[in-house]
Design a protein around this motif. Sequence first.
Motif, PDB file in Angstrom:
ATOM      1  N   LEU A  84       0.825  -1.207   0.000  1.00  0.00           N
ATOM      2  CA  LEU A  84       0.000   0.000   0.000  1.00  0.00           C
ATOM      3  C   LEU A  84       0.857   1.254   0.000  1.00  0.00           C
ATOM      4  O   LEU A  84       0.567   2.229  -0.708  1.00  0.00           O
ATOM      5  N   ILE A  85       1.928   1.237   0.790  1.00  0.00           N
ATOM      6  CA  ILE A  85       2.840   2.390   0.834  1.00  0.00           C
ATOM      7  C   ILE A  85       3.452   2.639  -0.540  1.00  0.00           C
ATOM      8  O   ILE A  85       3.518   3.776  -1.013  1.00  0.00           O
ATOM      9  N   VAL A  86       3.900   1.567  -1.192  1.00  0.00           N
ATOM     10  CA  VAL A  86       4.496   1.711  -2.525  1.00  0.00           C
ATOM     11  C   VAL A  86       3.473   2.264  -3.511  1.00  0.00           C
ATOM     12  O   VAL A  86       3.776   3.158  -4.312  1.00  0.00           O
ATOM     13  N   VAL A  87       2.228   1.736  -3.441  1.00  0.00           N
ATOM     14  CA  VAL A  87       1.179   2.213  -4.347  1.00  0.00           C
ATOM     15  C   VAL A  87       0.901   3.692  -4.121  1.00  0.00           C
ATOM     16  O   VAL A  87       0.755   4.469  -5.081  1.00  0.00           O
ATOM     17  N   LEU A  88       0.838   4.102  -2.851  1.00  0.00           N
ATOM     18  CA  LEU A  88       0.590   5.514  -2.544  1.00  0.00           C
ATOM     19  C   LEU A  88       1.719   6.400  -3.055  1.00  0.00           C
ATOM     20  O   LEU A  88       1.478   7.496  -3.573  1.00  0.00           O
ATOM     21  N   GLN A  89       2.959   5.929  -2.902  1.00  0.00           N
ATOM     22  CA  GLN A  89       4.094   6.702  -3.395  1.00  0.00           C
ATOM     23  C   GLN A  89       4.035   6.840  -4.912  1.00  0.00           C
ATOM     24  O   GLN A  89       4.285   7.927  -5.458  1.00  0.00           O
ATOM     25  N   LEU A  90       3.706   5.755  -5.593  1.00  0.00           N
ATOM     26  CA  LEU A  90       3.577   5.819  -7.053  1.00  0.00           C
ATOM     27  C   LEU A  90       2.459   6.775  -7.457  1.00  0.00           C
ATOM     28  O   LEU A  90       2.587   7.535  -8.421  1.00  0.00           O
ATOM     29  N   TRP A  91       1.348   6.731  -6.708  1.00  0.00           N
ATOM     30  CA  TRP A  91       0.233   7.628  -6.994  1.00  0.00           C
ATOM     31  C   TRP A  91       0.646   9.082  -6.807  1.00  0.00           C
ATOM     32  O   TRP A  91       0.287   9.949  -7.623  1.00  0.00           O
ATOM     33  N   MET A  92       1.408   9.376  -5.750  1.00  0.00           N
ATOM     34  CA  MET A  92       1.878  10.735  -5.515  1.00  0.00           C
ATOM     35  C   MET A  92       2.791  11.194  -6.651  1.00  0.00           C
ATOM     36  O   MET A  92       2.718  12.344  -7.094  1.00  0.00           O
ATOM     37  N   ILE A  93       3.646  10.300  -7.128  1.00  0.00           N
ATOM     38  CA  ILE A  93       4.534  10.647  -8.246  1.00  0.00           C
ATOM     39  C   ILE A  93       3.714  10.973  -9.484  1.00  0.00           C
ATOM     40  O   ILE A  93       3.990  11.956 -10.191  1.00  0.00           O
ATOM     41  N   VAL A  94       2.676  10.165  -9.752  1.00  0.00           N
ATOM     42  CA  VAL A  94       1.818  10.410 -10.913  1.00  0.00           C
ATOM     43  C   VAL A  94       1.126  11.768 -10.786  1.00  0.00           C
ATOM     44  O   VAL A  94       1.038  12.535 -11.754  1.00  0.00           O
ATOM     45  N   VAL A  95       0.622  12.084  -9.568  1.00  0.00           N
ATOM     46  CA  VAL A  95      -0.050  13.364  -9.341  1.00  0.00           C
ATOM     47  C   VAL A  95       0.918  14.525  -9.553  1.00  0.00           C
ATOM     48  O   VAL A  95       0.576  15.532 -10.188  1.00  0.00           O
ATOM     49  N   LEU A  96       2.139  14.403  -9.038  1.00  0.00           N
ATOM     50  CA  LEU A  96       3.135  15.457  -9.206  1.00  0.00           C
ATOM     51  C   LEU A  96       3.463  15.679 -10.683  1.00  0.00           C
ATOM     52  O   LEU A  96       3.586  16.822 -11.144  1.00  0.00           O
ATOM     53  N   ILE A  97       3.629  14.570 -11.426  1.00  0.00           N
ATOM     54  CA  ILE A  97       3.910  14.699 -12.855  1.00  0.00           C
ATOM     55  C   ILE A  97       2.753  15.380 -13.576  1.00  0.00           C
ATOM     56  O   ILE A  97       2.951  16.247 -14.432  1.00  0.00           O
ATOM     57  N   HIS A  98       1.531  14.999 -13.206  1.00  0.00           N
ATOM     58  CA  HIS A  98       0.353  15.619 -13.822  1.00  0.00           C
ATOM     59  C   HIS A  98       0.307  17.114 -13.523  1.00  0.00           C
ATOM     60  O   HIS A  98       0.052  17.926 -14.436  1.00  0.00           O
ATOM     61  N   CYS A  99       0.534  17.479 -12.264  1.00  0.00           N
ATOM     62  CA  CYS A  99       0.517  18.892 -11.888  1.00  0.00           C
ATOM     63  C   CYS A  99       1.614  19.666 -12.616  1.00  0.00           C
ATOM     64  O   CYS A  99       1.398  20.793 -13.073  1.00  0.00           O
ATOM     65  N   TYR A 100       2.804  19.057 -12.701  1.00  0.00           N
ATOM     66  CA  TYR A 100       3.908  19.728 -13.397  1.00  0.00           C
ATOM     67  C   TYR A 100       3.559  19.959 -14.869  1.00  0.00           C
ATOM     68  O   TYR A 100       3.779  21.050 -15.414  1.00  0.00           O
ATOM     69  N   ASN A 101       2.996  18.933 -15.518  1.00  0.00           N
ATOM     70  CA  ASN A 101       2.611  19.079 -16.927  1.00  0.00           C
ATOM     71  C   ASN A 101       1.535  20.144 -17.090  1.00  0.00           C
ATOM     72  O   ASN A 101       1.556  20.916 -18.064  1.00  0.00           O
ATOM     73  N   LYS A 102       0.599  20.201 -16.146  1.00  0.00           N
ATOM     74  CA  LYS A 102      -0.469  21.201 -16.223  1.00  0.00           C
ATOM     75  C   LYS A 102       0.091  22.610 -16.068  1.00  0.00           C
ATOM     76  O   LYS A 102      -0.270  23.525 -16.830  1.00  0.00           O
ATOM     77  N   ILE A 103       0.981  22.806 -15.084  1.00  0.00           N
ATOM     78  CA  ILE A 103       1.586  24.126 -14.870  1.00  0.00           C
ATOM     79  C   ILE A 103       2.417  24.528 -16.085  1.00  0.00           C
ATOM     80  O   ILE A 103       2.379  25.677 -16.532  1.00  0.00           O
ATOM     81  N   TRP A 104       3.172  23.576 -16.628  1.00  0.00           N
ATOM     82  CA  TRP A 104       4.004  23.875 -17.789  1.00  0.00           C
ATOM     83  C   TRP A 104       3.141  24.252 -18.998  1.00  0.00           C
ATOM     84  O   TRP A 104       3.469  25.181 -19.746  1.00  0.00           O
TER      85      TRP A 104
END
Length: 220
Positions: free
Chosen positions: A164-184
């Motif tokens: 579960l911890i690994v899944v949450l970390q992967l989910w956070m990475i995906v969210v960060l990438i999405h936010c970065y792409n949106k801001i860019w």
Amino acid sequence: MGEKALLGNTTVVPHCHGGCAEVDSMTEAVAGESFLMGCISCKRREEVQAQTTVDWHFRATGEEEYIHIFHYDHPHPNTLHEEFNDRLEWQGTMGSKDVQIGAIFIHNVTFNDTGTYRCTFQRTLFLPLDNEYITVEKEVELTVVAEANRELLSVVSEIMMYVLIVVLQLWMIVVLIHCYNKIWSEHEARDARKALRAQKLALIKEPLDSKDNCDGVLLE
């Protein structure tokens, strides 16, 4: 889990090679459920072609003799004892005569399944000069219990927690990438709008400059 390897008349110690790892089987099954009886024998030389058969024997607690319960010769699995009819399922190497995993599923485990299981690999190595024959035997002492051991449940719970911890970390990475792409994307769109406005202002300014020049000519 005991093991013994025989090469001709010489006893040798089995090793791990390449991507194969010899992992011991679990030894506690729950009555009424299915249990995976593990048995792995890694080939010493991966580049050598081989053909292997696997046999399973069972000795119930308190008994002296083993009974032959299962035989696998690719691609044919065969249950050989009536007590295990429709309860054994091959879970070993699929699609190859070079068997290195000889695991079987025992379905609908009963308390009568408690005892010693012996897994035997009969391996033929096809060498350039002459074939080599190897026998590897491993034993599993199986205990059947009414309920799963709490320690086992705690281990499973801990594993699930880490997953579960690994899944949450992967989910956070995906969210960060999405936010970065949106801001860019917003930044690029803002720069494009600025460039468009500057271009429009330049187009408006050019006629005004031309008018001023014409006025100067008329005044002269």
